[in-house]
Design a protein around this motif. Structure first.
Motif, short mmCIF file in Angstrom:
data_model
loop_
_atom_site.label_atom_id
_atom_site.label_comp_id
_atom_site.label_asym_id
_atom_site.label_seq_id
_atom_site.Cartn_x
_atom_site.Cartn_y
_atom_site.Cartn_z
N ALA A 2 -11.22 -5.32 15.76
CA ALA A 2 -11.39 -6.27 14.50
C ALA A 2 -11.76 -5.77 13.41
O ALA A 2 -11.30 -4.41 13.05
N ARG B 189 -6.28 -1.46 9.99
CA ARG B 189 -5.36 -2.40 10.35
C ARG B 189 -4.16 -1.84 10.93
O ARG B 189 -3.22 -2.66 11.46
N GLU B 226 -3.22 -4.82 16.95
CA GLU B 226 -3.12 -6.26 17.34
C GLU B 226 -4.46 -7.11 16.87
O GLU B 226 -5.48 -6.25 17.01
N ARG B 227 -4.45 -7.94 16.45
CA ARG B 227 -5.48 -8.84 15.97
C ARG B 227 -5.29 -10.17 16.22
O ARG B 227 -4.06 -10.84 16.19
N GLU B 228 -6.18 -11.20 16.19
CA GLU B 228 -6.11 -12.40 15.98
C GLU B 228 -5.92 -12.80 14.70
O GLU B 228 -7.11 -12.42 13.73
N GLN B 229 -4.93 -13.47 13.96
CA GLN B 229 -4.69 -13.81 12.55
C GLN B 229 -6.08 -14.66 12.22
O GLN B 229 -6.15 -15.71 12.73
N PRO B 230 -6.89 -14.34 11.10
CA PRO B 230 -7.88 -15.48 10.72
C PRO B 230 -7.29 -16.62 10.01
O PRO B 230 -6.12 -16.61 9.41
N SER B 235 0.97 -16.16 9.63
CA SER B 235 1.20 -15.33 10.85
C SER B 235 1.54 -13.85 10.65
O SER B 235 1.71 -13.04 11.54
N PRO B 237 1.17 -10.20 9.86
CA PRO B 237 0.04 -9.46 10.18
C PRO B 237 -0.20 -8.57 8.69
O PRO B 237 -1.61 -8.17 8.52
#
Lengths: 243, 324
Positions: A2, B189, B226-230, B235, B237
């Protein structure tokens, strides 16, 4: 992978600017830190700083690369980051008159339907909230206002308008805003204010600053017209609450 | 001593060096896209370097002078005509009352700068005469010039007729372009493959290129780590929770077509950015034509600062050569 570094973090952005980012959300606590750092930099600007731009969760600092460089400014700012939480001087609370009626509020009924409330409740919720200006931008003097009650959270309109009237008071997602001038826009219009947010003829052209707070005061159509006349005549002063 | 606008050209705006200090209100610095060219044109006609002139994009205006003046045209290679007789660029030219200044077809570059002795004297707004149409600031009533406008011109002594800038001090327009980039912002990113591809690919200037920003296409789409969207970033990226947009920053909506923000940029928004074109190369962008091939070249901070110092040194050499 992250964020590579914990917040607050510096984002490198060329030789003439840098950004200090405080977190990853539109959130009052983060915005307060942005404002607090901006206030500290105004009080103790590093050599070669040109201007600062506070935004939702980050502060942008422009510098003159012929006078200084980003590493020097970063080191200066790093010395100002201690104990920022809760240290921002609160902005004034402006009482902004809004008419939430008829043609001045074209999306009010739709918003009530989409949020499962009534027009009266939407007005009560919106005028009952205390907003904070998280950022000015998009258009000169356009305030992005945090503090919208969760009940009124809606995505932007699927069909943006090509012409949103000046003074339109709008909501979208977790924010409210006021359109200072006529422009295209995709927010929901729930009212209109007769006051003039931006006047390039004024020394300080924007009425509000980032960090100022806004309370919307409902007025009826007749009062809206009276204030509009006074604004046109140059003798309306927007009230501030004594804090 | 007004100058009459007979034809406005495609998009001709009054520009000086812009209005720093108002970005926090949502008002960008604005001003000439190619600052060295505007400064040089002003020096040639005896003006302050920051006097207001005209920035003409692709197609020049036609102007009628009502009094004698000195003019100079720099920047793009746009053939200069006084009463239909071709004149040299980067040179102080006399123009007489009643004569018309016009232009031929663009040979290279994108923006020509027209300085007039005394400078364009429209009312300054927030410290600048630069046209910022979105905010209706500066220019002629906040807009580009139009046929029938009468442009007020200040009093000026005028430069030395025939004074010229040597070719080696003129900035070339029209050759294949490399734009130097400092990676940064949300560079982490995208994948390493995408990072290499961005610099290896050949890009072309898209038709959507204006004072707010220049779009490029032709390179490969960026792959994201890859990451978790804040929450609040949607949606996609390539979206971020709204952040700051510096001048020269390279945003990539959808990960496909990079846009370099220029002098009329907005100050913030929700597109992620992968780096920043160095400040010394910003003028160059203002001279790019659509479809022109461009390569982005990675540099470090030391190179960027040196390039900026070199640009300042170039300006000093121009001042010296013109004895100013």
């Amino acid at each position: 992978m992250a964020s590579p570094v914990p917040y607050p973090r510096f984002l490198p952005c060329g030789d003439a600017a840098l950004i200090v980012e405080f977190g990853n959300a539109v959130d009052k606590a983060l915005n307060d830190k942005v404002l607090a750092l901006d206030q500290r930099l105004a009080a103790a600007p590093p050599d070669g700083m040109v201007e600062t731009v506070p935004t939702f969760r980050s502060l942008m600092v422009h510098l003159d690369p012929l006078v200084t460089d980003p590493a020097t400014v970063e080191a200066h700012i790093a010395g100002l980051l201690g104990d920022l939480a809760g240290s921002a001087a609160p902005g004034p609370i402006w009482r902004v008159p809004v008419c939430y009626e008829g043609d001045l509020a074209p999306d009010l009924e739709d918003v009530a339907r989409a949020t499962g409330t009534s027009a009266t409740e939407v007005v009560a919720l919106h005028s009952g909230a205390l907003f904070q200006i998280y950022m000015l931008g998009f258009l000169p003097g356009f305030p992005y206002l945090g503090g919208l009650p969760d009940t009124l959270y809606l995505p932007r309109r699927t069909n943006p308008r090509t012409r949103v009237p000046a003074g339109s008071v709008a909501i979208a997602q977790s924010l409210s805003a006021i359109y200072p001038v006529v422009s295209p826009g995709g927010w929901h219009l729930i009212g209109n204010t007769p006051i003039r947010l931006f006047d390039s003829g004024r020394d300080d052209p924007a009425l509000f600053a980032s960090g100022d707070r806004i309370r919307f005061v409902p007025v009826e159509a007749a009062e809206f017209a009276r204030i509009a006349d006074a604004v046109a005549g140059g003798d309306f002063v927007v009230e501030k609450e004594t804090v | 001593m007004p100058v009459k606008v007979i034809k406005p050209g495609l998009l001709t705006t009054i520009q000086d060096l812009g209005r720093p200090g108002y970005f926090h209100l949502g008002i960008p610095i604005g001003g000439a896209m190619d600052r060295v060219s505007l400064r040089t044109a002003n020096l040639l006609v005896g003006n302050d370097e920051g006097a207001a002139g005209l920035e003409a994009v692709f197609l020049g205006p036609e102007l009628e002078f009502t009094e004698d003046a000195t003019i100079a045209v720099t920047g793009a290679d746009l053939p200069i005509l006084i009463d239909d007789v071709e004149q040299p660029g980067w040179t102080a030219l006399k123009i007489k009352a009643g004569q018309r200044l016009g232009f031929g077809y663009l040979k290279s570059g994108a923006r020509a700068y027209i300085a007039i002795s005394g400078g364009v004297d429209t009312p300054p707004m927030l410290g600048s005469r630069s046209t910022y149409a979105i905010g209706a600031l500066g220019g002629v009533d906040g807009r580009a010039i139009a046929a029938g406008d009468s442009l007020p011109i200040g009093a000026g002594a005028g430069g030395t007729e025939g004074a010229t800038v040597a070719p080696d001090l003129r900035r070339a327009t029209g050759s294949p372009v490399e734009l130097r980039v400092l990676p940064g912002l949300y560079w982490h990113r995208i994948t390493e493959t995408a990072q290499r591809g961005f610099f290896d690919d050949e890009w072309k200037v898209a038709p959507e290129a204006d004072r707010m920003g220049y779009r490029f296409r032709g390179g490969k789409a960026l792959e994201f780590v890859e990451r978790e969207q804040p929450f609040g970033a949607g949606s996609d990226p390539s979206n971020i929770v709204d952040g700051c947009y510096p001048y020269g920053s390279i945003q990539v909506p959808g990960g496909t077509e990079p846009i370099v923000l220029h002098r009329d940029a907005v100050s913030g928004g929700g597109y992620f950015m992968i780096g920043t074109v160095i400040s010394a190369d910003m003028d160059l962008i203002g001279q790019l034509q659509p479809h022109m091939p461009v390569r982005f070249v990675e540099v470090d901070m030391e190179t960027a600062l040196k390039a900026r110092a070199d640009r300042a040194a170039l300006m000093n050499r121009i001042r010296g050569a013109l004895d100013r």
